[in-house]
Motif scaffolding. Sequence first.
Motif, mmCIF file in Angstrom:
data_model
loop_
_atom_site.group_PDB
_atom_site.id
_atom_site.type_symbol
_atom_site.label_atom_id
_atom_site.label_comp_id
_atom_site.label_asym_id
_atom_site.label_seq_id
_atom_site.Cartn_x
_atom_site.Cartn_y
_atom_site.Cartn_z
ATOM 1 N N UNK A 27 0.823 -1.200 0.000
ATOM 2 C CA UNK A 27 0.000 0.000 0.000
ATOM 3 C C UNK A 27 0.865 1.261 0.000
ATOM 4 N N UNK A 38 2.869 1.984 -3.338
ATOM 5 C CA UNK A 38 2.040 2.493 -4.423
ATOM 6 C C UNK A 38 1.418 3.841 -4.108
ATOM 7 N N UNK A 39 1.153 4.071 -2.835
ATOM 8 C CA UNK A 39 0.623 5.376 -2.457
ATOM 9 C C UNK A 39 1.645 6.466 -2.779
ATOM 10 N N UNK A 42 4.081 6.284 -4.903
ATOM 11 C CA UNK A 42 4.244 6.379 -6.348
ATOM 12 C C UNK A 42 3.123 7.193 -6.963
#
Lengths: 351, 297, 455
Positions: free
Chosen positions: B110, B113-114, B116
Amino acid sequence: MSTKPRLQLNLPALFSKRILQWGAALILLVVALFVPTFVETYRLHVIIIAYFYAILSSSWSLLAGYAGQFSFAHVAFMAIGAYTTGMLGKHFGWPPLVGIVFGVVMAGAVGIAIGALVLRFKPAYLALFTIAFSEILRLLIRGETQLTRGDHGLHLEPLLGADVISRVPYYYIMLAILVGTLLFMHWLVRSRIGLFLRAVREDEQAAAARGVDVVRYKVLAFAITSMIAGLAGAFYGHYVTIISPNMMVLTQMGLVMAMAIIGGVENLIAAALGGILIQVGLEELREFGAWRLVIFGALLMLILRFARNGLLTPLFRLMFGLGPRAELRKDTATVPEESAPVAEGVTADGA
Amino acid sequence: MDFFLSITSTGLVMGVIYALMALGLTLIYSILGIVNFAHGEFYMLGGYASYLILSALSGLHPLLVVPLAGLAGAALGLIFEILFLRPIHQDRIDRPDEYAILVTFGLSFFLINLTLAAVGPYPHRPDSFFPGTVNLGITRISGDRLTAGALSLILVGALLLIINKTWIGKALRAVSQDKQAAAVVGIDSLSMNSIAFAAGAGLAAVAGALLAPSFSVTPDVGAQPSIRSYVIIVLGGMGSIKGSIFGGVIIGLVESLAAGYFPDPSRGLKYKTAFGLLIFMLVLLVRPRGLFGRKEE
Amino acid sequence: MKHKSALNLFLIVLVLSVLVVSCGPAPTPEVIRETVVVEQTVEVEKEVEVTKEVKEEVVVTATPVPMSEMETILIGGFGPLSAPGSYQSGTQMRQATEMAVDEINDAGGVLGKTVELVFGDTEGLPERGTAVTERLITQNNVVGLTGEFHSAVGLTEMEVAHKYGVPTVFAEPWADEVTASGYMEIFRIAPSIEYYSSIATNYMVEVGWESIVFVVEDTDYGHLQAEGWVAQLEEAGVTDVEVIYADPATEDFTPILQRIQQDPPDMLSGVITGIGNSRMVRQACELGLAPTAETAYYASSDAQYDEDFWENVGDCGQYVFFTFVGLPETVWNEKTEAFINNFEERYDHTPGAPAMEAYDATYLLLQAIEDAGTTEPEAVIEALENIRMTGALGELWFEYTSDNPVPEDEPDWKWHQWLTPSVYIIQYTEVDQTLEEAPVVFPEERATGPLYTSP
């Protein structure tokens, strides 16, 4: 939590339920067989890949959910299958079918070795060890470019040869592998072997006390599931015809785990379904770019926290009114220390 | 000889910083009994926090941002612990070991990707603590790296002091040894858990903030430090503070020496991490409790 | 019992998901069509189902939507937008492609219609390249493709494009095989590796460096690049060349640099894309290894992203040189200037060479469609073969085509290849120097500064 069966074993009711269930199953299988006639080639590819993930997630759920081994090496075994057949094809020109067989054997052999090595490991150590193994393997495959072509990508022969350009036969093969492995694993869990696996998972000491050969069943679980993963990988390789070490990054393992968990890690079918639905879902949500993975990660955490048996198992129970629940339930006969933080004196070498 | 000394000095400096991060992981394991699979991401967030804070408040001296980044990591750790990990210790989770592994793994996924999605893929770098390099005779070392190493050393020392001499340290140790006994004496293990996790996450964030000027940050910059931390705590002995320190220094040295001396420089460099992982696997197989597996503190 | 019912439920949900999945745009039946079809432009919607396959060239095409019914012209873009691909470059390429499409639409579109772009994230994975390309062609019915950054991915994409006969202008994949394939559909404006490498090696020979160490990323690009350099340098008589491969995610290169420092070479190079580039430069400089009077430093072309570069490298970037694909300011045409200014304004980031290439590739594709007067693949391909256009990169055309095939003594990759990409060596002579300010040092004809400025 009580384990009283919810369903009263009323014979006539049981009989009709069984007819219903098998009837439904048959209809669905028939529909699956006709899918290629109304789905065009791109979506068919998505479904084929979804089946591939379903094979991985369901076999992982067998290892983790039923046998209690939360291994992070599953995609590594898949990659062993793929790279074995790939390298045999590239360096010796062996035909795909032979390569696949060897891929399965190789994955199984390594699976047995790993299974034997991690016998006494507690969950965290098992996880770490299998992560380390997976990473080392990935670095090796990536580094030894002479053998594996590393990041360039290794080319494999399409299983059905260069003349068959349609995806349809590949769809059926992947479907066959999926159904075949599911049936096999289904049979396995309902057999004595499955019983022993669950016994070992629930309480290793008690099982051992009752004469269950813990070692044998744990290693067997690894062997079987790694062979299935190897088979999936080897066939996948001869379908997409190009593989790279990226197929086994830890994120991929995380994905497979998430699929099984979200589907329901204690239920083969739920895990398989989790794989299919999530893969299809991720594909359809591509427009959201990076945010789709953020949502996915959040979903995973929430499901773990609030619906730890996955989303589908409760659904199954609701729809079909099931018997004794065999999901992630509190150990009834375990030594209390299982759930307490480990005091420093008791370290990795055993229960 | 000079070469050996220069390689060794590099390894030592990095080793101390590695030890700091591993200490965080050990603390978490020792008190909560779980391996935090998102440890690398707290490291990453620490780096980003220092970059973002400095971008917003450019007048601040970069050194001041380090504790802020640490606090940010600790805060996030605290929230996560209360929401997702506390139920384990309230006996509301079946199969807690697996749950902990999976939920921290999920957190890692999580957070990467957050970051990114929210900040973007480009590498960033907060300003140097002390620009320029220092000539140590045998080798030169950048001001940033020296600062990071020195601060890590100080922090490790401070941590040892806290664990051994203060009430909080004693309470933490008590909980790690025997929860029930600690409860009898009035120590609330749930609070201790939260403190430990927050502290562990904070330490990782500090390590990230300390190294950000040297290495820059990207969303996945935490992956290698994560794996390295596991290697260190297993080598040192899970839950052993002394072990983490020694383990960190050893791994720092091993990586440097491997890259510096392995006959084939390509393989030496390529497989730097793999060597650590190999050691790790061997330790798990041969001597699972690591170097200092029995906690003494 | 639980399992049986679960099995059923599985199959039920399988069917449901399949139904959901296929409930998208109407499925496109596959049509087998002979490649040589005469009455193309007129009877575009006729599906001729051929029961026997033509041996040589079987083109499986999606049913093209007849031109008159199309309200938009749909083109596809692809590139890495997430890990493990080089998403920094891929993102720029997507942005540049979008910008090109917007500009063209503002100017009236193509053939009087609006252009629409669908961009697929290939993640730097060859398997995704195949999937994305196929989706763009069969789902979105794009009439042309453009972009891609990674060679390995480009190689799989081109197979799909070739299978469906969709014209593709590659922006960045450098692998020789992309154009060496000889496929009619494939065009490329990026330099081939051989050409790109030769500029750098000629420079090194010209300056007179005799001992060289390359630290190269352990990827397909890295290997091709390093092997190319070693071979070219050897031909030029420079044999003291060492290549060390590294994981691009390496944080600390210091030990290996200290090792190299034991016997400092005349030139050190860090050919690592992404964050590794900055780390190498910093660490080499912190050690006092390079760039110094004794050892020059050749950075990977990521150094062209000067904002990121200076932010991540600090003062260490002074005297570093690198290969740049694109146009230095002295040779800018109006398009280059406009492109750079607009990109910076719109995206708040300096565009690098991949962005410029993506921009021009998009323009080429759309210009070809305009020239052809139709979206029919064969016509567009023909238009591409004959095109001559001024892009941000300069005068664009493809020398070797079906009318002018590649001669025996020329390498195969020259097919459908733009032969004059501008490849230069640029050196940063001052701290915080921008790409425009930095002097071009090689080749001589384009030089705006001294051959090599030593610290």
